[in-house]
Every structure is written in C-alpha cells, then in structure tokens.
Design a protein around this motif. Structure first.
Motif, PDB file in Angstrom:
ATOM      1  N   LEU A   1       3.513   6.277  -0.607  1.00 16.06           N
ATOM      2  CA  LEU A   1       3.782   4.913  -0.153  1.00 16.06           C
ATOM      3  C   LEU A   1       4.857   4.870   0.926  1.00 16.06           C
ATOM      4  O   LEU A   1       4.742   4.138   1.913  1.00 16.06           O
ATOM      5  N   VAL A   2       5.920   5.667   0.751  1.00 14.15           N
ATOM      6  CA  VAL A   2       7.004   5.703   1.741  1.00 14.15           C
ATOM      7  C   VAL A   2       6.475   6.206   3.082  1.00 14.15           C
ATOM      8  O   VAL A   2       6.752   5.619   4.144  1.00 14.15           O
ATOM      9  N   ALA A   3       5.713   7.297   3.059  1.00 13.02           N
ATOM     10  CA  ALA A   3       5.152   7.830   4.310  1.00 13.02           C
ATOM     11  C   ALA A   3       4.237   6.800   4.967  1.00 13.02           C
ATOM     12  O   ALA A   3       4.260   6.620   6.189  1.00 13.02           O
ATOM     13  N   GLY A   4       3.442   6.102   4.164  1.00  9.03           N
ATOM     14  CA  GLY A   4       2.542   5.101   4.709  1.00  9.03           C
ATOM     15  C   GLY A   4       3.282   3.985   5.415  1.00  9.03           C
ATOM     16  O   GLY A   4       2.935   3.589   6.543  1.00  9.03           O
ATOM     17  N   ILE A   5       4.319   3.464   4.770  1.00  9.88           N
ATOM     18  CA  ILE A   5       5.103   2.376   5.372  1.00  9.88           C
ATOM     19  C   ILE A   5       5.775   2.846   6.664  1.00  9.88           C
ATOM     20  O   ILE A   5       5.753   2.157   7.685  1.00  9.88           O
TER      21      ILE A   5
ATOM     22  N   PHE B   1       3.786  -1.891   1.445  1.00  8.24           N
ATOM     23  CA  PHE B   1       2.713  -1.192   2.159  1.00  8.24           C
ATOM     24  C   PHE B   1       1.613  -2.176   2.566  1.00  8.24           C
ATOM     25  O   PHE B   1       1.126  -2.160   3.703  1.00  8.24           O
ATOM     26  N   LEU B   2       1.219  -3.040   1.643  1.00 12.62           N
ATOM     27  CA  LEU B   2       0.201  -4.040   1.958  1.00 12.62           C
ATOM     28  C   LEU B   2       0.707  -5.036   3.004  1.00 12.62           C
ATOM     29  O   LEU B   2      -0.029  -5.432   3.910  1.00 12.62           O
ATOM     30  N   LYS B   3       1.980  -5.429   2.886  1.00 15.19           N
ATOM     31  CA  LYS B   3       2.543  -6.435   3.787  1.00 15.19           C
ATOM     32  C   LYS B   3       2.582  -5.942   5.228  1.00 15.19           C
ATOM     33  O   LYS B   3       2.385  -6.738   6.177  1.00 15.19           O
ATOM     34  N   VAL B   4       2.820  -4.645   5.441  1.00 17.24           N
ATOM     35  CA  VAL B   4       2.875  -4.126   6.811  1.00 17.24           C
ATOM     36  C   VAL B   4       1.488  -3.778   7.346  1.00 17.24           C
ATOM     37  O   VAL B   4       1.357  -3.293   8.477  1.00 17.24           O
ATOM     38  N   GLY B   5       0.454  -4.031   6.533  1.00  9.99           N
ATOM     39  CA  GLY B   5      -0.914  -3.833   7.007  1.00  9.99           C
ATOM     40  C   GLY B   5      -1.583  -2.566   6.544  1.00  9.99           C
ATOM     41  O   GLY B   5      -2.604  -2.149   7.118  1.00  9.99           O
ATOM     42  N   GLY B   6      -1.063  -1.943   5.494  1.00 14.11           N
ATOM     43  CA  GLY B   6      -1.648  -0.710   4.989  1.00 14.11           C
ATOM     44  C   GLY B   6      -2.978  -0.946   4.282  1.00 14.11           C
ATOM     45  O   GLY B   6      -3.200  -1.988   3.675  1.00 14.11           O
TER      46      GLY B   6
ATOM     47  N   GLY C   1       3.297   2.140  14.164  1.00  9.44           N
ATOM     48  CA  GLY C   1       2.053   1.848  14.859  1.00  9.44           C
ATOM     49  C   GLY C   1       0.863   2.699  14.468  1.00  9.44           C
ATOM     50  O   GLY C   1      -0.211   2.586  15.082  1.00  9.44           O
ATOM     51  N   ALA C   2       0.996   3.537  13.445  1.00 11.99           N
ATOM     52  CA  ALA C   2      -0.107   4.405  13.050  1.00 11.99           C
ATOM     53  C   ALA C   2      -1.150   3.657  12.221  1.00 11.99           C
ATOM     54  O   ALA C   2      -0.839   2.701  11.524  1.00 11.99           O
ATOM     55  N   ASN C   3      -2.382   4.119  12.303  1.00 13.38           N
ATOM     56  CA  ASN C   3      -3.485   3.617  11.487  1.00 13.38           C
ATOM     57  C   ASN C   3      -3.568   4.487  10.239  1.00 13.38           C
ATOM     58  O   ASN C   3      -3.921   5.663  10.316  1.00 13.38           O
ATOM     59  N   VAL C   4      -3.210   3.902   9.079  1.00 12.21           N
ATOM     60  CA  VAL C   4      -3.048   4.686   7.853  1.00 12.21           C
ATOM     61  C   VAL C   4      -3.936   4.145   6.741  1.00 12.21           C
ATOM     62  O   VAL C   4      -4.019   2.937   6.524  1.00 12.21           O
ATOM     63  N   CYS C   5      -4.583   5.055   6.023  1.00 13.52           N
ATOM     64  CA  CYS C   5      -5.351   4.713   4.827  1.00 13.52           C
ATOM     65  C   CYS C   5      -4.806   5.526   3.659  1.00 13.52           C
ATOM     66  O   CYS C   5      -4.591   6.740   3.784  1.00 13.52           O
ATOM     67  N   LEU C   6      -4.541   4.874   2.551  1.00 18.33           N
ATOM     68  CA  LEU C   6      -4.006   5.548   1.365  1.00 18.33           C
ATOM     69  C   LEU C   6      -5.055   5.508   0.247  1.00 18.33           C
ATOM     70  O   LEU C   6      -5.628   4.451  -0.034  1.00 18.33           O
TER      71      LEU C   6
ATOM     72  N   LEU D   1      13.017   0.453   5.489  1.00 16.20           N
ATOM     73  CA  LEU D   1      11.568   0.293   5.366  1.00 16.20           C
ATOM     74  C   LEU D   1      11.176  -1.131   4.991  1.00 16.20           C
ATOM     75  O   LEU D   1       9.995  -1.487   5.059  1.00 16.20           O
ATOM     76  N   GLY D   2      12.164  -1.935   4.576  1.00 18.50           N
ATOM     77  CA  GLY D   2      11.886  -3.332   4.277  1.00 18.50           C
ATOM     78  C   GLY D   2      11.936  -3.700   2.813  1.00 18.50           C
ATOM     79  O   GLY D   2      11.564  -4.827   2.449  1.00 18.50           O
TER      80      GLY D   2
END
Length: 374
Positions: A16-20, A107-112, A26-31, A58-59
C-alpha cells in the motif's frame, strides 16, 4: 490489453505504501490483494517514529486517531530478570487493523486500482510482466513489486531458495483487555522456546504477539496450554495472562516463518517488505522496515522515470539502498535471536548489560533507523 506502469502483488504495509508513493508521482498502479479491509494480522504492532513524518507525507491523518506514544522498552529473561530503557525516537502503538485500513483508504483516494483476487503466476518476457490471476484475468506491467508477505504460493513458482526449507518458527497474536498495562511501554519477555512482545494499541487493547519454535509448541498441543505451561513461567507473562481478558474470539497464528536470507529480485520482480527479508520480531521494528523498503523501491523506480530500459540500473539502485538501510539491522536481529534463545547466554548477557547501562539503548539503535527524510 492495457499495460500498467507497476503491478503490486500484496496489499499489506509495503504494498500500500509503495502504491501511494508511486501514484502521487504520477504512476499508473494496480494492486492485487485477496483479502478485504480492515482485518487483523499477526504482527507486533509497534511502529517506530522513524516513519511517522513519511506516513504524514503520504497523506495519512495520524492525528485523528488516539495512538499510544511508546517511549520505554522493557526486556526480561525467562526467569523474569528485567531491564528497561527509553526509546530514542519513540514509537506508536497502532494496530494493523487500523494502519492497513488507513493506507487502503488513502490508496483509493489518490486513484489507486485494487483487484481482489490472487496472483497465481508472474512471467517476465520481452521486457514486460504478465500476471495471471485466479479470477481468470491476465494483467501486464513494466514492473512488478512483490509485497505479498512472509511466504506465498508464488515463492514456490519462482523457486525461491528458502521456500522448500522447513522452518522451525510459528507466530501467535491476540488482543487483550488489561487496564493496568502502561500506555507508553513496549515489553519483550523471553520464555523457553521463544519471546513475546506486549504493547498497547489505538484500539485500547494490549497486543500480545509471540514467536515460538514449533518443537516447543507441539509438546503442548494447543495455544492455551502452551501459554499456561511455557509462557507463564516468565513471571511478567504469568501476571499479564492472569489479569487480562482476550478480546479476540481466538488467537491468530501463522506457521513456517522463515528468517532465511532472501533475494531482493526474482526474475526481475522487485521484492519489498517481508518478501525481501524478515527481521526477527524481537528487534521490534518489522513494520517500519516494510514501510522503508517500499519507499526505497519507489524512489529507485522514479529516479529512472519508470523506464523498463533502465531496469538494470533500477535494480542496482534498490540493492544498494536496501543493504545500506537494513544489512546491520538484519545481522543484529540474528545475533540477538541466538543469544535470547539460550537461557544461560541470555542471563549472562543481561547481567553484563545491567553493569553497562548505556549498552541496551545502543543495541536497540542498531535495529532501528534514522528518521526518514521526505
């Protein structure tokens, strides 16, 4: 088929930390994560303040939660001879139930993007990854982060060297109601065949998490009998269990915990968190290490702008950073484990530390890092 910049396998702290971190850049990330949130995990739930400013960067709004501030560490031998010292940076008593869920929401809030399934295989061909999932989907990405924890079926597919070696260790965790346990204390109590950590959490419970050899556990048949006949020989643990009520329906447990050396890359998959290396829990800092490893991997990817043609330099950068940050911690953890698992050696070492008061803080410092810069 849409290709992502990064696919992360596992939605614990590191994933989750890496994803955020990557999405914020600006990366396109899928977890990919098989379980839902919130949930409990087998974990010591002491988090060093070395990562606090980074989590806020990270927020995460840590101020909105009542998190016990952990300032002291207590250690006792099997017979209950105790030492105590202050924690240099201090720490937080935060449950994985809370922390993972906070990270998941962020993670969801930042668009993950999260897909709730299991990754069954991961192949690397022609400079791109293909991840085959249990739900029948195949996903592609330029990079894959392995953040799936201590062990996974993927470890077998990747033929990781440690996976076929039988491990002697198992972990048990539960929360207890005990109003007398100090809010600011992290306790580590030795017992024959293992060691047990206690600290208060944001849920107003005391987290009890212990590591034991399977050999010592199997002689007693079940967790309750093991705690009554083995852990309670330590007078601190005896007093705690006699004056506490478990709030879980039953304890959580995990078997086959391996402390073998692990590679940071498997077929170019970048390993983070426990998948990259597991420090002995007695060092009390696995959560912070998982978070820091996610930051290091993210920074290595971003330094070379997530360019798969720079894969070799990204891997070299992460390897160098990981070793600089964790090599001493891992070595110290292994030495401490060997000392504490031998009663005579544990008593001798504690007697020596009692005569040199400044030594214990220095030992603790070797298993912790400096505050993370953001």
């Amino acid at each position: 088929m849409n290709s992502r910049d990064v696919i992360i396998l596992g939605g614990g702290l590191a994933g989750l930390v890496a994803g955020i971190h990557l999405i914020n850049a600006g990366a396109n990330v899928c977890l990919i994560e098989k379980d839902s949130y919130p949930r409990h995990r087998v974990c010591g739930e002491y988090l060093s303040n070395e990562v606090k400013s980074y989590l806020e960067f990270l927020g995460l709004d840590l101020q909105s939660i009542h998190i016990p501030e952990l300032a002291r560490m207590q250690f006792s031998t099997q017979r209950g001879h105790a030492l105590e010292c202050e924690l240099d940076l201090g720490g937080m008593g935060i449950s994985r139930y809370t922390l993972d869920h906070l990270l998941f929401q962020r993670f969801l809030k930042v668009g993950g993007e999260i897909i709730q399934t299991t990754a069954e295989n991961c192949k690397f061909q022609e400079n791109i990854f293909s991840v085959h999932c249990k739900n029948g989907k195949t996903l592609e990405a330029n990079f894959v982060l392995g953040a799936y924890g201590k062990r996974s079926s993927l470890d077998k597919i990747l033929k990781r060297s440690f996976i076929n070696k039988r491990s002697a260790w198992m972990g048990v965790k539960a929360h207890y109601d005990n109003k007398d346990f100090p809010d600011d204390l992290v306790a580590l109590h030795n017992f024959r065949g293992g060691y047990c950590g206690l600290s208060r959490t944001d849920l107003d419970t005391v987290n009890v998490c212990y590591l034991a050899t399977y050999e010592s556990f199997q002689k007693h048949g079940n967790i309750k009998a093991f705690e009554n006949k083995v852990l309670s020989r330590n007078p601190f643990l005896e007093d705690f269990f006699q004056n506490s009520t478990m709030v879980f329906e039953k304890p959580l447990s995990i078997a086959q915990i391996s402390f073998e050396n692990k590679k940071m890359f498997e077929n170019h998959m970048i390993m983070i968190g426990d998948a990259a290396g597991l420090i002995h829990p007695l060092s009390g800092n696995g959560m912070a290490m998982a978070i820091r490893s996610a930051k290091l991997a993210s920074e290595a990817l971003l330094e070379f702008k997530l360019d798969p043609n720079d894969r070799e330099r990204i891997e070299s950068n992460y390897t160098h950073s990981w070793k600089n940050n964790f090599r001493t911690r891992m070595k110290t953890g292994r030495i401490l484990q060997k000392v504490l698992m031998q009663e005579k050696l544990s008593n001798i070492s504690q007697s020596f530390v009692q005569h040199v008061p400044g030594l214990l803080p220095k030992i603790i410092k070797l298993t912790h890092g400096k505050e993370m810069h953001v």
